[in-house]
Motif scaffolding. Structure first.
Motif, PDB file in Angstrom:
ATOM      1  N   ASP A 230     -32.053 -92.751  68.402  1.00 47.03           N
ATOM      2  CA  ASP A 230     -31.689 -91.743  67.408  1.00 47.03           C
ATOM      3  C   ASP A 230     -32.726 -90.629  67.491  1.00 47.03           C
ATOM      4  OD1 ASP A 230     -31.340 -90.201  65.084  1.00 47.03           O
ATOM      5  OD2 ASP A 230     -30.669 -91.919  63.898  1.00 47.03           O
ATOM      6  N   ALA A 231     -32.398 -89.573  68.243  1.00 44.57           N
ATOM      7  CA  ALA A 231     -33.371 -88.508  68.492  1.00 44.57           C
ATOM      8  C   ALA A 231     -33.775 -87.798  67.207  1.00 44.57           C
ATOM      9  CB  ALA A 231     -32.793 -87.509  69.491  1.00 44.57           C
ATOM     10  N   ARG A 232     -32.812 -87.552  66.334  1.00 47.56           N
ATOM     11  CA  ARG A 232     -33.126 -86.859  65.085  1.00 47.56           C
ATOM     12  C   ARG A 232     -34.138 -87.647  64.265  1.00 47.56           C
ATOM     13  NH1 ARG A 232     -32.125 -87.695  60.145  1.00 47.56           N
ATOM     14  NH2 ARG A 232     -30.782 -89.486  60.655  1.00 47.56           N
ATOM     15  N   ARG A 233     -33.928 -88.943  64.156  1.00 43.72           N
ATOM     16  CA  ARG A 233     -34.838 -89.770  63.369  1.00 43.72           C
ATOM     17  C   ARG A 233     -36.225 -89.828  64.019  1.00 43.72           C
ATOM     18  NH1 ARG A 233     -34.274 -92.980  59.211  1.00 43.72           N
ATOM     19  NH2 ARG A 233     -32.003 -92.750  59.240  1.00 43.72           N
ATOM     20  N   GLU A 234     -36.281 -89.894  65.344  1.00 40.22           N
ATOM     21  CA  GLU A 234     -37.581 -89.918  66.015  1.00 40.22           C
ATOM     22  C   GLU A 234     -38.350 -88.630  65.772  1.00 40.22           C
ATOM     23  OE1 GLU A 234     -39.360 -89.896  70.525  1.00 40.22           O
ATOM     24  OE2 GLU A 234     -37.798 -91.370  70.070  1.00 40.22           O
ATOM     25  N   VAL A 235     -37.678 -87.490  65.860  1.00 41.68           N
ATOM     26  CA  VAL A 235     -38.359 -86.212  65.631  1.00 41.68           C
ATOM     27  C   VAL A 235     -38.892 -86.150  64.206  1.00 41.68           C
ATOM     28  CG1 VAL A 235     -38.013 -83.721  65.469  1.00 41.68           C
ATOM     29  CG2 VAL A 235     -37.085 -84.972  67.421  1.00 41.68           C
ATOM     30  N   ALA A 236     -38.081 -86.573  63.244  1.00 42.81           N
ATOM     31  CA  ALA A 236     -38.526 -86.559  61.849  1.00 42.81           C
ATOM     32  C   ALA A 236     -39.736 -87.466  61.649  1.00 42.81           C
ATOM     33  CB  ALA A 236     -37.378 -86.978  60.942  1.00 42.81           C
ATOM     34  N   ASP A 251     -36.561 -93.946  73.519  1.00 38.06           N
ATOM     35  CA  ASP A 251     -35.152 -93.567  73.432  1.00 38.06           C
ATOM     36  C   ASP A 251     -34.622 -93.280  74.829  1.00 38.06           C
ATOM     37  OD1 ASP A 251     -32.683 -92.284  73.093  1.00 38.06           O
ATOM     38  OD2 ASP A 251     -33.281 -91.423  71.173  1.00 38.06           O
ATOM     39  N   HIS A 254     -32.125 -90.001  75.002  1.00 35.78           N
ATOM     40  CA  HIS A 254     -32.477 -88.607  74.697  1.00 35.78           C
ATOM     41  C   HIS A 254     -33.881 -88.232  75.177  1.00 35.78           C
ATOM     42  CE1 HIS A 254     -29.684 -90.063  71.452  1.00 35.78           C
ATOM     43  NE2 HIS A 254     -29.035 -88.977  71.806  1.00 35.78           N
ATOM     44  N   GLU A 257     -35.239 -84.317  76.110  1.00 33.40           N
ATOM     45  CA  GLU A 257     -35.487 -83.387  75.008  1.00 33.40           C
ATOM     46  C   GLU A 257     -36.657 -83.845  74.140  1.00 33.40           C
ATOM     47  OE1 GLU A 257     -32.156 -84.352  71.735  1.00 33.40           O
ATOM     48  OE2 GLU A 257     -31.444 -84.554  73.785  1.00 33.40           O
ATOM     49  N   ASP A 262     -40.630 -79.584  70.843  1.00 32.48           N
ATOM     50  CA  ASP A 262     -40.271 -78.318  70.220  1.00 32.48           C
ATOM     51  C   ASP A 262     -41.544 -77.641  69.726  1.00 32.48           C
ATOM     52  OD1 ASP A 262     -40.996 -79.652  67.849  1.00 32.48           O
ATOM     53  OD2 ASP A 262     -38.923 -80.230  67.422  1.00 32.48           O
TER      54      ASP A 262
END
Length: 384
Positions: A230-236, A251, A254, A257, A262
């Protein structure tokens, strides 16, 4: 010559293998990211063992593969789930693997981190027994001079009542570690027995508990390895880590990215997919070192389709595809796995893995890879 490759449903598709492999010269470790490959073990094909018996390992070939990864500048994440911990590799053999690999790392100057868990326990262990099992394995890892990865524990998931139980166990372990460790959050897609880890099936609540443990012991945590796909959760999560604590992406869907990152940060890497992709992955990250993110993505983005195929549900059987590719690439002489897990994926799945890896130019000797794939197809009754 072309090959007939089976598809799901019984169709056979003719495939013309690629003849120009991608050649990547060995090189030093990347500097902009810390990159580990979680490495597989090579079974001894001549051992007279049963799937539920002690693991039989071909030690020399296993260590030769690790030297291959170190030669390309990658770190080795040893005795992790890619090495079939809890899926054929028992603790006594894992301990021997850790000792041998750590000695080899010292000899060649390679970076190594090793998994410490609780897989020596029988079902029904108590919380003190879980803690003691972790301590036993942590002592073995740190006794070799290797960095420890505190792996997620099936036994802890089974006995813990709430986040406070996790805090008690991990707090005790982190108080006694000799050097900062990596904490591993392995999602239930990799191991269904780990559902509800950190004390809650709700991932938001589990994240808060996880972050609480890290914040309480930040000086003892080198980083966290997150394998939730879960890329979104990892970034958060990585945006909330204390200063100095790394996020190592686990992951395998993903990773380009997440490693690129970022404006607010990036993930380092500890990945099973970097077992078959080792040289390509190291070359890609060196493009980031050179300030060339476009070159990094150009090298790594095309590999995602293969990764998503190997790690498709049931994800925990991704090791079968990893070992298939090691055999086809010439890193071992057979397609045999501890626990008999070479049977865990279907022939169409294995055929597609070959096709995708060959299309990427991953096989140093395409003719040898084709011959081996043809041999496997023949065993299954596919002739061309």
């Amino acid at each position: 010559m072309s090959l007939l490759l089976p598809r799901a449903g019984g169709a056979l598709v003719r495939y013309e293998p690629r003849r120009d492999p991608v050649v990547v010269a060995p090189g030093g470790p990347p500097v902009s990211r810390t990159v580990f490959s979680a490495a597989h073990v090579v079974a001894d094909p001549y051992a007279d063992t049963a799937p539920d018996g002690p693991a039989a390992v071909d030690w020399e070939t296993t260590l030769t593969f690790r030297r291959h990864l170190w030669a390309h500048g990658l770190g080795v994440a040893e005795a992790m789930d890619t090495a079939q911990r809890g899926m054929g590799l028992d603790w006594p053999v894992a301990a021997e693997l850790i000792r041998r690999s750590a000695a080899e790392a010292r000899a060649v100057g390679g970076r190594i981190a090793c998994g410490a868990g609780t897989d020596q326990l029988a079902p029904g262990a108590s919380l003190p027994e879980v803690t003691a099992a972790y301590e036993e394995q942590l002592a073995v890892v740190e006794g070799t001079g290797a960095q420890a990865v505190l792996m997620a524990s099936r036994a802890l998931a089974a006995v813990a009542r709430d986040p406070e139980d996790y805090l008690a166990v991990y707090g005790r372990l982190l108080e006694q570690t000799a050097r900062p460790v990596i904490l591993h959050w392995l999602g239930p897609m990799f191991d269904p027995a780990l559902a509800g880890y950190w004390g809650s099936p709700d991932l938001d609540a589990a994240t808060e508990a996880f972050l609480g443990i890290i914040a309480a012991h930040a000086e003892k945590v080198d980083g966290v390895k997150v394998s939730l796909l879960d890329a979104r959760r990892e970034v958060a999560l990585r945006r909330r880590l204390p200063d100095g604590v790394k996020c190592y992406t686990g992951d395998d869907f993903h990773y380009p990215e997440l490693i690129e990152g970022d404006e607010q940060g990036f993930s380092h890497a500890l990945l099973g997919i970097f077992d078959p992709l080792g040289p390509v992955a190291a070359d890609a990250v060196r493009a980031l070192d050179a300030g060339d993110p476009a070159g990094f993505r150009k090298r790594l983005d095309p590999t995602v389709e293969l990764a998503r195929h190997l790690f498709a549900a049931p994800t925990r059987f991704y090791k079968t595809g990893v070992v298939l590719l090691a055999w086809l690439a010439g890193h071992q002489d057979h397609f045999t796995m501890v626990g008999g897990l070479q049977s865990a994926r279907s022939l169409p799945h294995l055929a597609r893995a070959y096709e995708l890896a060959d299309g990427l130019g991953l096989f140093p000797d395409p003719d040898a890879a084709e011959f081996r794939m043809r041999t496997l197809l023949t065993v299954y009754g596919v002739t061309s």
